[in-house]
Design a protein around this motif. Structure first.
Motif, PDB file in Angstrom:
ATOM      1  N   GLY A   1       0.818  -1.214  -0.048  1.00 59.97           N
ATOM      2  CA  GLY A   1       0.033   0.060   0.066  1.00 59.97           C
ATOM      3  C   GLY A   1       0.688   1.362   0.077  1.00 59.97           C
ATOM      4  O   GLY A   1       0.124   2.372   0.036  1.00 59.97           O
ATOM      5  N   ALA A   2       2.005   1.278  -0.183  1.00 58.99           N
ATOM      6  CA  ALA A   2       2.866   2.260  -0.252  1.00 58.99           C
ATOM      7  C   ALA A   2       2.867   3.059  -1.636  1.00 58.99           C
ATOM      8  O   ALA A   2       2.721   2.244  -2.800  1.00 58.99           O
ATOM      9  N   SER A   3       3.101   4.278  -1.654  1.00 57.65           N
ATOM     10  CA  SER A   3       3.355   4.874  -2.951  1.00 57.65           C
ATOM     11  C   SER A   3       4.622   4.982  -3.478  1.00 57.65           C
ATOM     12  O   SER A   3       5.474   5.571  -2.643  1.00 57.65           O
ATOM     13  N   VAL A   4       5.046   4.534  -4.273  1.00 55.24           N
ATOM     14  CA  VAL A   4       6.625   4.426  -4.640  1.00 55.24           C
ATOM     15  C   VAL A   4       6.890   5.456  -6.204  1.00 55.24           C
ATOM     16  O   VAL A   4       6.329   5.219  -7.090  1.00 55.24           O
ATOM     17  N   ALA A   5       8.053   5.652  -6.004  1.00 56.33           N
ATOM     18  CA  ALA A   5       8.445   6.477  -7.081  1.00 56.33           C
ATOM     19  C   ALA A   5      10.028   6.137  -7.354  1.00 56.33           C
ATOM     20  O   ALA A   5      10.698   5.871  -6.263  1.00 56.33           O
ATOM     21  N   VAL A   6      10.644   6.308  -8.475  1.00 57.58           N
ATOM     22  CA  VAL A   6      11.998   5.994  -8.923  1.00 57.58           C
ATOM     23  C   VAL A   6      12.661   7.272  -9.549  1.00 57.58           C
ATOM     24  O   VAL A   6      11.817   7.991 -10.151  1.00 57.58           O
ATOM     25  N   CYS A   7      13.812   7.490  -9.275  1.00 55.44           N
ATOM     26  CA  CYS A   7      14.715   8.605  -9.838  1.00 55.44           C
ATOM     27  C   CYS A   7      16.054   8.320  -9.994  1.00 55.44           C
ATOM     28  O   CYS A   7      16.641   7.490  -9.444  1.00 55.44           O
ATOM     29  N   GLY A   8      16.480   8.934 -11.056  1.00 49.38           N
ATOM     30  CA  GLY A   8      17.815   8.621 -11.517  1.00 49.38           C
ATOM     31  C   GLY A   8      17.991   9.185 -13.076  1.00 49.38           C
ATOM     32  O   GLY A   8      17.125   9.702 -13.719  1.00 49.38           O
ATOM     33  N   PRO A   9      19.351   9.052 -13.656  1.00 48.00           N
ATOM     34  CA  PRO A   9      19.531   9.530 -15.051  1.00 48.00           C
ATOM     35  C   PRO A   9      18.651   8.787 -15.880  1.00 48.00           C
ATOM     36  O   PRO A   9      18.499   7.535 -15.557  1.00 48.00           O
ATOM     37  N   SER A  10      18.433   9.173 -16.862  1.00 50.54           N
ATOM     38  CA  SER A  10      17.325   8.549 -17.940  1.00 50.54           C
ATOM     39  C   SER A  10      18.215   7.239 -18.399  1.00 50.54           C
ATOM     40  O   SER A  10      17.376   6.097 -18.775  1.00 50.54           O
ATOM     41  N   THR A  11      19.521   7.205 -18.346  1.00 49.21           N
ATOM     42  CA  THR A  11      20.087   6.024 -18.838  1.00 49.21           C
ATOM     43  C   THR A  11      20.298   5.092 -17.676  1.00 49.21           C
ATOM     44  O   THR A  11      20.438   3.857 -18.091  1.00 49.21           O
TER      45      THR A  11
ATOM     46  N   VAL B   1       4.731   2.711 -10.931  1.00 44.92           N
ATOM     47  CA  VAL B   1       5.517   3.809 -10.217  1.00 44.92           C
ATOM     48  C   VAL B   1       5.487   5.104 -10.847  1.00 44.92           C
ATOM     49  O   VAL B   1       5.541   5.268 -12.154  1.00 44.92           O
ATOM     50  N   ASP B   2       5.892   6.327 -10.034  1.00 47.81           N
ATOM     51  CA  ASP B   2       6.054   7.675 -10.563  1.00 47.81           C
ATOM     52  C   ASP B   2       7.626   7.626 -11.175  1.00 47.81           C
ATOM     53  O   ASP B   2       8.312   6.945 -10.381  1.00 47.81           O
TER      54      ASP B   2
END
Length: 311
Positions: A182-192, A203-204
């Motif tokens: 039930g958590a809201s998850v996002a990922v982030c990093g360089p597009s590569t 995920v966002d």
């Protein structure tokens, strides 16, 4: 209640009730490892093989300690001193070891799918200790366990996974587990360093760390995995730090009661600064402690032992 499968290959498709059972069981074992005498006879008579084809510190030692705390007989396999160096296949290696009457196998391998392959070759219970870029379920379970111990819940929290998402098996297991709980998850990093069509994981997705961190409760930093990357994923480590490194200034974007996590090993000064890694909001060492309890819970639940034997 028990786990539906005899094996733990990944968290994709594992039901919420089963994840909750593992986390609840780990609470019992977390209390045990704080006792002066940290050992219980739960798995006495069972033999566990730690089959590590890749280097490991935290995962390997954590499983070895978990096995010893449960009174299991523990055997650690080292490729450098085995017949693998003579050309023996994985199948022949594991079948010969199983012929010596082992009960469970913890496997880490650079190739995705090896834990599942072993379920087709062996009668033993198989636990995935990390396979290629596929999954690392016990790491995600201990991450969730650590978050739940701090907040008392997982449901409704905002968790950001920052870094080398493309090559990270920890990220994949965290996504499946956190979303199920039930958590809201996002990922982030360089597009590569983001997988193709990563948004299909539900995920966002961000390439700006400032946008990703805004309003988040937990930030879990994924290591830059140079050993799995091709050249040219980003111009330099300095540029990576400037654009995506977790610094004290960027912590101000998080919610008030924020948490900083890292599965290790850390590239200090690259993906995370020293002051953040060692700061008050960091639970990195607590993750390591909790890893023993979670792996004890997984071993116990897959063994089929009775609850009273954990006391």
């Amino acid at each position: 209640m028990s786990l539906r499968s005899r094996h733990l290959i990944g968290l994709e498709g594992v039901a919420r009730e089963e994840i909750k059972l593992i986390l609840d069981t780990a609470e019992t074992f977390r209390e045990i490892i704080e006792r002066p005498i940290k050992k219980v006879p739960t798995l006495r008579g069972l033999t566990v093989l730690n089959l590590f084809y890749e280097p490991s510190t935290r995962t390997r030692i954590s499983f070895e300690l978990a096995e010893k705390r449960l009174s299991a007989d523990s055997i650690s396999f080292a490729t450098a001193t085995s017949s693998v160096k003579k050309g023996e296949s994985l199948r022949d290696t594991v079948q010969n070891i199983e012929a010596m009457k082992i009960d469970m196998v913890v496997v880490r391998h650079s190739s995705a799918g090896v834990p599942y392959y072993l379920t087709q070759c062996l009668d033993s219970n198989i636990i995935n200790g990390g396979d290629g870029t596929h999954e690392h379920p016990t790491q995600a379970l201990l991450d969730m366990f650590t978050i739940r111990r701090k907040y008392g819940k997982l449901d409704g929290l905002r968790v950001i996974l920052v870094g080398d998402v493309k090559h990270s098996r920890v990220t994949r297991s965290n996504i499946w587990g956190l979303k199920t709980m039930g958590a809201s998850v996002a990922v982030c990093g360089p597009s590569t360093l983001l997988p193709y069509e990563v948004e299909k994981f539900g995920v966002d997705v961000y390439t700006s760390i400032e946008e990703a961190l805004d309003g988040a409760d937990v930030v879990n930093i994924m290591r830059i995995q140079l050993e799995r990357q091709q050249a040219g994923m980003f111009p330099s480590q300095r540029e990576y730090t400037n654009l995506w490194g977790l610094t004290r200034e960027r912590l101000r974007l998080l919610n008030k009661n924020y948490t900083v996590m890292h599965p290790g090993p850390m590239n200090r000064g690259v993906e995370i600064t020293n002051e953040v890694a060692d700061g008050d909001a960091s639970v990195i060492l607590e993750q390591v402690t909790n890893g023993v309890a979670v792996r004890m819970a997984v071993l116990y639940l897959l063994s089929g032992k009775k609850e009273e034997e954990t006391q």
